[in-house]
Design a protein around this motif. Sequence first.
Motif, PDB file in Angstrom:
ATOM      1  N   TYR A 130     -74.616 -12.307  36.422  1.00  0.00           N
ATOM      2  CA  TYR A 130     -74.432 -13.477  37.290  1.00  0.00           C
ATOM      3  C   TYR A 130     -73.722 -14.613  36.563  1.00  0.00           C
ATOM      4  N   GLU A 131     -74.049 -14.808  35.296  1.00  0.00           N
ATOM      5  CA  GLU A 131     -73.377 -15.873  34.545  1.00  0.00           C
ATOM      6  C   GLU A 131     -71.879 -15.610  34.461  1.00  0.00           C
ATOM      7  N   ARG A 132     -71.490 -14.358  34.285  1.00  0.00           N
ATOM      8  CA  ARG A 132     -70.061 -14.038  34.235  1.00  0.00           C
ATOM      9  C   ARG A 132     -69.363 -14.364  35.550  1.00  0.00           C
TER      10      ARG A 132
ATOM     11  N   GLY B 231     -70.047 -16.996  37.299  1.00  0.00           N
ATOM     12  CA  GLY B 231     -70.120 -18.435  37.515  1.00  0.00           C
ATOM     13  C   GLY B 231     -71.319 -18.861  38.334  1.00  0.00           C
ATOM     14  N   LEU B 232     -72.347 -18.009  38.428  1.00  0.00           N
ATOM     15  CA  LEU B 232     -73.518 -18.299  39.245  1.00  0.00           C
ATOM     16  C   LEU B 232     -74.737 -18.610  38.387  1.00  0.00           C
ATOM     17  N   THR B 233     -75.593 -19.499  38.891  1.00  0.00           N
ATOM     18  CA  THR B 233     -76.927 -19.674  38.344  1.00  0.00           C
ATOM     19  C   THR B 233     -77.880 -18.952  39.287  1.00  0.00           C
ATOM     20  N   ALA B 234     -78.288 -17.744  38.898  1.00  0.00           N
ATOM     21  CA  ALA B 234     -79.195 -16.933  39.712  1.00  0.00           C
ATOM     22  C   ALA B 234     -80.555 -16.922  39.027  1.00  0.00           C
ATOM     23  N   ILE B 235     -81.555 -17.482  39.685  1.00  0.00           N
ATOM     24  CA  ILE B 235     -82.881 -17.666  39.083  1.00  0.00           C
ATOM     25  C   ILE B 235     -83.762 -16.463  39.396  1.00  0.00           C
ATOM     26  N   PRO B 236     -84.346 -15.817  38.358  1.00  0.00           N
ATOM     27  CA  PRO B 236     -85.305 -14.752  38.639  1.00  0.00           C
ATOM     28  C   PRO B 236     -86.620 -15.346  39.138  1.00  0.00           C
TER      29      PRO B 236
ATOM     30  N   GLY C 293     -81.333 -24.922  34.067  1.00  0.00           N
ATOM     31  CA  GLY C 293     -80.545 -25.212  32.871  1.00  0.00           C
ATOM     32  C   GLY C 293     -80.554 -24.093  31.845  1.00  0.00           C
ATOM     33  N   LEU C 294     -81.291 -23.020  32.109  1.00  0.00           N
ATOM     34  CA  LEU C 294     -81.361 -21.914  31.156  1.00  0.00           C
ATOM     35  C   LEU C 294     -80.101 -21.053  31.248  1.00  0.00           C
ATOM     36  N   LYS C 295     -79.530 -20.726  30.098  1.00  0.00           N
ATOM     37  CA  LYS C 295     -78.315 -19.909  30.059  1.00  0.00           C
ATOM     38  C   LYS C 295     -78.406 -18.895  28.919  1.00  0.00           C
ATOM     39  N   LEU C 296     -77.850 -17.713  29.137  1.00  0.00           N
ATOM     40  CA  LEU C 296     -77.690 -16.750  28.053  1.00  0.00           C
ATOM     41  C   LEU C 296     -76.517 -17.120  27.160  1.00  0.00           C
ATOM     42  N   GLY C 297     -75.467 -17.646  27.807  1.00  0.00           N
ATOM     43  CA  GLY C 297     -74.283 -18.019  27.042  1.00  0.00           C
ATOM     44  C   GLY C 297     -73.653 -16.819  26.353  1.00  0.00           C
ATOM     45  N   ASN C 298     -73.195 -17.020  25.147  1.00  0.00           N
ATOM     46  CA  ASN C 298     -72.502 -15.949  24.402  1.00  0.00           C
ATOM     47  C   ASN C 298     -73.419 -15.176  23.461  1.00  0.00           C
ATOM     48  N   ARG C 299     -74.712 -15.417  23.552  1.00  0.00           N
ATOM     49  CA  ARG C 299     -75.605 -14.726  22.611  1.00  0.00           C
ATOM     50  C   ARG C 299     -75.568 -13.206  22.838  1.00  0.00           C
TER      51      ARG C 299
ATOM     52  N   ALA D 147     -61.760 -16.229  27.846  1.00  0.00           N
ATOM     53  CA  ALA D 147     -63.226 -16.276  27.847  1.00  0.00           C
ATOM     54  C   ALA D 147     -63.837 -15.449  28.958  1.00  0.00           C
ATOM     55  N   HIS D 148     -63.013 -14.924  29.861  1.00  0.00           N
ATOM     56  CA  HIS D 148     -63.545 -14.193  31.026  1.00  0.00           C
ATOM     57  C   HIS D 148     -63.149 -12.714  30.983  1.00  0.00           C
ATOM     58  N   ARG D 149     -62.789 -12.225  29.816  1.00  0.00           N
ATOM     59  CA  ARG D 149     -62.413 -10.811  29.685  1.00  0.00           C
ATOM     60  C   ARG D 149     -63.432 -10.029  28.887  1.00  0.00           C
TER      61      ARG D 149
END
Length: 446
Positions: A185-187, A189-194, A229-235, A444-446
Amino acid sequence: MRLSRYFLPVLKEDPKEAQIVSHRYMLRAGMIKQQAAGIYSWLPLGLRVLNRIAQIVNEEQVRAGHIPVLMPTMQPADLWRESGRYDDYGAEMLRIKDRHERDMLFGPTNEEMITDIFRAHVNSYKDLPLTLYQIQWKFRDEVRPRFGVMRGREFYMKDGYNFDVDKDSALHAYNRHMVSYLRTYERMGLTAIPMRADSGPIGGDNTHEFLVLANTGESEVFYDDRVTGLKLGNRQVDYDDRAEVEGVCKEFTTLYARTDETHDEALFNEIPEEHRKVGRGIEVGQIFYFGTKYSEAMGATVVTKDGSKVPVEMGSHGIGVSRLLGAIIEASHDDKGIIWPEGVTPFPVGIVNLKQGDEAADAACASLEKALLSKGLEPLYDDRDERAGAKFATMDMIGLPWRITVGPRGLANGVVELTSRRTGESVELAPEAAVAKLEEIYAAHR
């Protein structure tokens, strides 16, 4: 792709049947055409986004170690009778008889069929863990199909199924799916909350839905706003590391977030008042752990290390691929049209020629088109003999994240205009600098 040769049936007026933004804009942008209630043809622009979303889903499933398969849309009813769900599922299931009077159905989901595949080929714990998934068309005969692809009868869905030798392994598969979905979902552009949810006809006592906050959502949701505000980011997450995967899941599920079906008012009231939020959400995915519900009923067993035979532990995991288009538009639009995030856009950039037929402008646009293609960025070039306002309106409606505007005045100064669809901000750059900027953005999107 040149717009003069493309099939893009843009509508100028809002369709009367469209009640929400995503349905209205998908019709107006020439992405879909309704063929029957809740059943749509996917036109070229819509299909490009659908395929892009499916590609992201596939990539993240493979990253998590899952294996793609493809099952038929038509299923024999006998499999569902084995599991006990044939009569329980209800009128949403489209039941059919073939020419030999055999009971068939158009699959709404595939727990029975995947279990049948598993039991035919796997009989040892040594072949586990195993997770199989597909992206396939499904059909559920909704009483009131509405809101376009948000609640259609025919829909494109990723459904995955894990098989494990014990409960701990199956719960790791559950956690692994949660992390893979968060990244998916982050890829986009969405904030999808579990959110803790109800399992419905799938069964099981452990399930989370992923919801995108939107006023048009079908579910009432209760949540601590700090979860947004929680994100996985690039980790980088090691999917084989159970502790690490479980830790990520705890990070994203410790704060309160529930649908109305599982809402606990007492727990909700423990949240500080400034963080206590009630809203609506669009479901875009769900994961389930249901143990041996299907394996026991259908005889899907493996021999363990000590020689005993046990039913496999299972779970299933779905993402509404076609529904995601509607959810993304609901979350990302303005009064001019769609605003696609870079990760899912049908074309990375649009080129607008302000003076079609002008030798210098035509040559500059062709050169930009060639340069972008060489960087793996396929532009949509509006080479129509239309006024500038009409070209801008089309680009705004279809929502490409970036636009390069080319005109004689700018070219006289050696520049083109690069405009962000999201912010509306424009900068003048040399053509080669505009291409370099876009290459940097999309890297950044590949």
